[in-house]
Design an enzyme around this catalytic site. Structure first.
Site, PDB file in Angstrom:
ATOM      1  N   TYR A 171       0.756  -1.142   0.192  1.00  0.00           N
ATOM      2  CA  TYR A 171       0.003   0.147  -0.090  1.00  0.00           C
ATOM      3  C   TYR A 171       0.836   1.104  -0.042  1.00  0.00           C
ATOM      4  O   TYR A 171       0.820   2.218  -0.618  1.00  0.00           O
ATOM      5  CB  TYR A 171      -0.773  -0.150   1.139  1.00  0.00           C
ATOM      6  CG  TYR A 171      -1.672   1.351   1.360  1.00  0.00           C
ATOM      7  CD1 TYR A 171      -2.952   1.318   0.640  1.00  0.00           C
ATOM      8  CD2 TYR A 171      -1.500   2.174   2.356  1.00  0.00           C
ATOM      9  CE1 TYR A 171      -3.609   2.557   0.885  1.00  0.00           C
ATOM     10  CE2 TYR A 171      -2.152   3.062   2.768  1.00  0.00           C
ATOM     11  CZ  TYR A 171      -3.162   3.517   1.949  1.00  0.00           C
ATOM     12  OH  TYR A 171      -3.818   4.941   1.927  1.00  0.00           O
TER      13      TYR A 171
ATOM     14  N   LYS B 298       1.022   3.885  -2.963  1.00  0.00           N
ATOM     15  CA  LYS B 298       0.595   5.301  -2.906  1.00  0.00           C
ATOM     16  C   LYS B 298       1.614   6.165  -3.100  1.00  0.00           C
ATOM     17  O   LYS B 298       1.110   7.627  -3.504  1.00  0.00           O
ATOM     18  CB  LYS B 298      -0.185   5.315  -1.595  1.00  0.00           C
ATOM     19  CG  LYS B 298      -1.582   4.661  -1.820  1.00  0.00           C
ATOM     20  CD  LYS B 298      -2.501   5.287  -2.557  1.00  0.00           C
ATOM     21  CE  LYS B 298      -3.828   4.758  -2.482  1.00  0.00           C
ATOM     22  NZ  LYS B 298      -4.865   5.171  -3.535  1.00  0.00           N
TER      23      LYS B 298
END
Length: 284
Positions: free
Chosen positions: A158, A162
């Site tokens: 993640y 991101k």
């Protein structure tokens, strides 16, 4: 007149939590919005609840991790509305939680496929129409912790995907500036969402004490309102933000009134930190 009157927007993952708040904020400002989700039932229920006439809100099933679905989504907008003014790349997942050596490599890669490649696919597909109009707004969703003081250990898929979203935003902001297209991303804040539930379900052993306790506290307090993200996106999508490009904006900490005064020459404000001789970032 509303700030987004007669504008056409696509919001990926636009039916839940942050995506829902963004969609409703765009609708309030006068935009016509096409959302996508991965189930027909969810799309139909969302459209029926928020615009039963379907005059300003419609939705289709699409999986942004698949290039063909992204092409179909953009082609649908082109077919029905003839152009696209705003793209909000909101669809995303947490991916595997826990120490990297315990992560499933396929699920780790899938996180990039959705969070990063899905955003890239959608951006690539809307560029020709926006270039033709010599205007457009592309707004991406950065993740919690990106650019902050604490890298997210145990959330490597993640966090890395991101962070890539922010770098992509900066690069595309420069690449598309000459065509009147602004590309920005937002950090929505600590919103209670499916991510929170996943983290708590995976448990303290995988998430680690700090993140687990933070998520528990976030759920108990209700977290940051998703409407902050909606308001931030609606502002960035408007002409009032034409001077803002290639930036990462915090929906929680940055206010539209302050952003309206942002000096576009301050290149390192609201960007990822970088080493540049003797400073990391620019301060007022």
């Amino acid at each position: 007149m509303k700030s987004l009157q007669n504008k056409i927007a696509i919001v990926t993952g636009g039916t839940r939590a942050i995506g829902k708040a963004i969609t409703l904020a765009l609708l309030r400002e006068g935009a016509t919005v096409l959302v996508c989700s991965r189930t027909q039932e969810e799309v139909d229920a969302f459209v029926k609840a928020n615009d039963p006439t379907g005059k300003h809100l419609s939705g289709i099933v699409a999986d942004v991790s698949k290039l063909e679905d992204c092409k179909m989504l953009v082609e649908t907008a082109r077919k029905y509305y003839n152009h696209i003014d705003i793209l909000v790349n909101n669809a995303g997942i947490y991916g595997p939680i826990g120490p990297l050596e315990e992560n499933d490599p396929e699920k780790w890669a899938q996180t990039f496929q959705i969070n990063m490649f899905g955003m890239m696919y959608m951006t690539q597909q809307v560029i020709p129409m926006m270039k033709k109009k010599k205007s457009g707004k592309i707004i991406n969703l950065a993740g919690g912790g990106v650019g902050g003081k604490r890298p997210l250990a145990r959330f490597t898929a993640y966090y890395a995907s991101k962070t890539a979203v922010v770098a992509f935003t900066e690069a595309m902001g420069v690449e598309l500036a000459e065509y009147g297209i602004q590309v920005n991303c937002i950090s929505p804040g600590a919103v209670v969402s499916k991510f929170t539930e996943q983290l708590l379900a995976d448990g303290r052993d995988k998430a680690g004490d700090m993140m687990y306790d933070q998520a528990l506290k976030q759920k108990e307090s209700g977290g940051d309102p998703p409407e902050l993200a909606g308001e931030c996106v609606a502002f960035l999508a408007s002409s009032a933000a034409d001077h803002i490009n290639g930036k990462m904006i915090s929906a929680k900490w940055e206010k539209p009134a302050d952003l309206k005064k942002l000096n576009p020459m301050k290149e390192n404000l609201y960007n990822l930190r970088r080493v540049d001789d003797t400073f990391f970032y620019e301060k007022e």
